[in-house]
Write a protein that holds these residues in place. Structure first.
Motif, mmCIF file in Angstrom:
data_model
loop_
_atom_site.group_PDB
_atom_site.id
_atom_site.type_symbol
_atom_site.label_atom_id
_atom_site.label_comp_id
_atom_site.label_asym_id
_atom_site.label_seq_id
_atom_site.Cartn_x
_atom_site.Cartn_y
_atom_site.Cartn_z
ATOM 1 N N THR A 59 -124.061 62.783 2.765
ATOM 2 C CA THR A 59 -124.335 64.177 2.426
ATOM 3 C C THR A 59 -125.156 64.893 3.491
ATOM 4 O OG1 THR A 59 -124.294 63.594 0.091
ATOM 5 C CG2 THR A 59 -125.311 65.688 0.659
ATOM 6 N N ARG A 102 -123.106 66.310 6.521
ATOM 7 C CA ARG A 102 -121.973 67.201 6.305
ATOM 8 C C ARG A 102 -122.319 68.635 6.682
ATOM 9 N NH1 ARG A 102 -120.449 65.102 0.333
ATOM 10 N NH2 ARG A 102 -120.213 62.923 0.913
ATOM 11 N N ARG A 128 -121.496 72.365 5.994
ATOM 12 C CA ARG A 128 -120.894 73.066 4.865
ATOM 13 C C ARG A 128 -120.898 74.587 4.994
ATOM 14 N NH1 ARG A 128 -123.717 69.235 0.964
ATOM 15 N NH2 ARG A 128 -122.127 67.705 0.545
ATOM 16 N N ARG A 129 -121.952 75.134 5.551
ATOM 17 C CA ARG A 129 -122.096 76.584 5.562
ATOM 18 C C ARG A 129 -121.268 77.229 6.660
ATOM 19 N NH1 ARG A 129 -128.036 77.165 6.431
ATOM 20 N NH2 ARG A 129 -127.283 79.155 7.178
ATOM 21 N N GLY A 187 -118.431 68.909 10.693
ATOM 22 C CA GLY A 187 -117.490 69.592 9.814
ATOM 23 C C GLY A 187 -116.095 69.521 10.417
#
Length: 123
Positions: free
Chosen positions: A4, A7, A9-10, A53
């Motif tokens: 996690t 990662r 993500r945004r 990502g």
């Protein structure tokens, strides 16, 4: 699976890596790398983790093929994330040929792109 904390993500983080980072293209993929932390961290505070990502468009194939490519890329990046500087942002963009490539071909292209971005390869 990629942990996690590793990662990306945004949307802003993806944009930062693509717009402000360095890029290395290969026949199956393009790797964008924004090295180091985005801001200085306080003494005694550990460096932020490297985050990765993935961008796999419909040009790669249908949903099943795209998800298979993403799974393969996540697995490959997980094994190589320790090679990257702490706080780096990495975006791996799969090109249309990635859908037909096997695991070894993706690994070879990813390794070559990372070597070039980290200063170990020639142009």
């Amino acid at each position: 699976m990629l942990p996690t904390e590793n990662r990306l993500r945004r949307r802003e983080d993806f944009a930062t890596a693509v717009r402000r980072g360095r890029r290395a293209g290969r026949p199956l993929l393009v790797v964008h790398l924004r090295s180091g932390a985005t801001g200085p961290h306080a003494p005694g505070e550990s460096a932020p983790p490297t985050r990765a990502g993935f961008v796999v468009s419909k040009a790669v194939g249908g949903a099943v093929v795209r998800n298979q490519v993403k799974r393969r890329l996540r697995h490959l990046v997980r094994d190589r994330i320790s090679m990257l500087p702490p706080g780096s942002l990495v975006v791996v963009r799969a090109l249309p040929g990635a859908g037909d490539a096997d695991h070894a071909q993706l690994a070879r292209d990813l390794d070559a792109a990372l070597r070039r971005l980290l200063g170990g390869g020639t142009r």
